[in-house]
Design a protein around this motif. Structure first.
Motif, mmCIF file in Angstrom:
data_model
loop_
_atom_site.group_PDB
_atom_site.id
_atom_site.type_symbol
_atom_site.label_atom_id
_atom_site.label_comp_id
_atom_site.label_asym_id
_atom_site.label_seq_id
_atom_site.Cartn_x
_atom_site.Cartn_y
_atom_site.Cartn_z
ATOM 1 N N ARG A 1 0.793 -1.026 -0.103
ATOM 2 C CA ARG A 1 -0.025 -0.024 -0.080
ATOM 3 C C ARG A 1 0.886 1.334 -0.045
ATOM 4 O O ARG A 1 0.443 2.278 -0.458
ATOM 5 C CB ARG A 1 -0.776 0.184 1.195
ATOM 6 C CG ARG A 1 -2.048 -0.996 1.195
ATOM 7 C CD ARG A 1 -2.704 -0.869 2.349
ATOM 8 N NE ARG A 1 -4.026 -1.792 2.340
ATOM 9 C CZ ARG A 1 -4.817 -2.022 3.771
ATOM 10 N NH1 ARG A 1 -4.390 -1.293 4.860
ATOM 11 N NH2 ARG A 1 -5.888 -2.583 3.617
ATOM 12 N N GLY A 2 1.990 1.157 0.743
ATOM 13 C CA GLY A 2 3.079 2.363 0.804
ATOM 14 C C GLY A 2 2.540 3.291 2.097
ATOM 15 O O GLY A 2 3.168 4.175 2.133
ATOM 16 N N PHE A 3 1.558 2.816 2.945
ATOM 17 C CA PHE A 3 1.380 3.347 4.161
ATOM 18 C C PHE A 3 0.861 2.353 5.357
ATOM 19 O O PHE A 3 0.577 1.230 4.792
ATOM 20 C CB PHE A 3 0.304 4.381 4.036
ATOM 21 C CG PHE A 3 -0.998 3.989 3.429
ATOM 22 C CD1 PHE A 3 -2.006 3.723 4.489
ATOM 23 C CD2 PHE A 3 -1.397 3.707 2.349
ATOM 24 C CE1 PHE A 3 -3.310 3.096 4.274
ATOM 25 C CE2 PHE A 3 -2.700 3.268 1.840
ATOM 26 C CZ PHE A 3 -3.674 3.048 2.956
ATOM 27 N N ALA A 4 0.930 2.611 6.401
ATOM 28 C CA ALA A 4 0.490 1.932 7.448
ATOM 29 C C ALA A 4 -0.790 2.837 8.324
ATOM 30 O O ALA A 4 -0.695 3.871 8.474
ATOM 31 C CB ALA A 4 1.634 1.589 8.517
ATOM 32 N N VAL A 5 -1.490 1.952 8.916
ATOM 33 C CA VAL A 5 -2.714 2.266 9.859
ATOM 34 C C VAL A 5 -2.376 1.673 11.437
ATOM 35 O O VAL A 5 -2.223 0.732 11.501
ATOM 36 C CB VAL A 5 -4.005 2.071 9.286
ATOM 37 C CG1 VAL A 5 -5.122 2.500 10.136
ATOM 38 C CG2 VAL A 5 -4.213 2.789 7.827
ATOM 39 N N ASN A 6 -2.516 2.676 12.249
ATOM 40 C CA ASN A 6 -2.676 2.204 13.639
ATOM 41 C C ASN A 6 -4.199 2.650 13.988
ATOM 42 O O ASN A 6 -4.618 3.668 14.342
ATOM 43 C CB ASN A 6 -1.546 3.093 14.448
ATOM 44 C CG ASN A 6 -2.020 2.849 16.049
ATOM 45 O OD1 ASN A 6 -2.836 2.140 16.344
ATOM 46 N ND2 ASN A 6 -1.641 3.702 16.702
#
Length: 247
Positions: A180-185
């Motif tokens: 995706r190129g990004f992370a979520v918390n």
């Protein structure tokens, strides 16, 4: 979600910030402390004197202050924190103007990430300043973005033998972050807080830091994720350019 107490004592807050800075970033001059806290040099001197009195700090022969015996050594970071803060803060403020949510710059420190700069949202309900705080890298959005940019062998070495980490599951999550190129918390570190993180890379592609956008979970909207990621990525691109060609 933690927010600043309504009746916060500024002197206590300043002393705690100084203790965190000494522990995590090393020696400080009185003028450095005054600049970081935004207070007069005389005020910074009094705060440091009290930390010395209580063994939270000690003054060396070069007149700089260092962590005292009360502060246990923190995991060090190889990131150029001062330069990152200098080039990153203007971009965090621009990011806040675009999104109206709080923006952070984090650096890796062992199995944690450390917050080194924050620009707060102007909204009443917001995620507050996190400078000086550390979070588990495998839970924080910026931490996951950094881990995903590491060679898999480095991630294994970092967590192998840690009974609290499901390594196969973490590998799968990091593979998705890379794709995706990004992370979520999503409320992993604090109830009511959701954050999106993108890694800041060196010229060779290795991760140096990460920029995250943090908001109350009540305002998180999946339809807005592409726009938020675009804004974060633009900030990251400018930070990387500034690091490669410093003024």
């Amino acid at each position: 979600m933690r927010n600043k107490p309504p009746y916060a004592l500024s002197s206590v807050d300043h002393a705690l910030q100084l203790a965190a800075l000494l522990q995590q970033e090393g020696p400080l001059r009185v003028t450095d402390a005054a600049e970081r806290l935004g207070v007069a040099v005389s005020t910074a001197h009094r705060l440091l004197a009290m930390l010395v009195y209580r063994d939270f700090a000690e003054q060396g022969a070069d007149r700089r202050y260092r962590p005292g015996k009360v502060l246990r050594p923190a995991e060090t970071t190889g990131a150029p924190v001062a330069l990152l803060r200098e080039v990153g803060l203007p971009e965090l403020r621009t990011l806040v103007e675009r999104t109206r949510e709080s923006a952070n710059l984090v650096v890796p420190a062992g199995a944690e990430v450390r917050f080194v700069a924050t620009a707060e949202s102007p909204q009443i309900l917001r995620v507050g300043d996190r400078v000086g705080c550390s979070l588990p890298a495998h839970q924080a959005s910026g931490g996951k973005a950094i881990l995903a940019a590491l060679p898999p062998s480095d991630v294994t070495a970092l967590y192998d033998g840690d009974a609290g980490i499901d390594l196969p599951r973490l590998r799968r999550e990091l593979a998705l972050v890379r794709k995706r190129g990004f992370a979520v918390n999503d409320q992993l570190t604090e109830t009511g807080l959701t954050a999106i993180g993108v890694a800041v890379r060196r010229a060779d592609g290795s991760p140096l830091a990460a920029v995250s956008l943090a908001m109350p979970t009540a305002r998180f909207d999946r339809d807005m994720v592409p726009a938020w990621v675009s804004a974060i990525s633009a900030a990251v691109t400018r930070i990387q350019a500034a690091l490669e060609h410093p003024a």
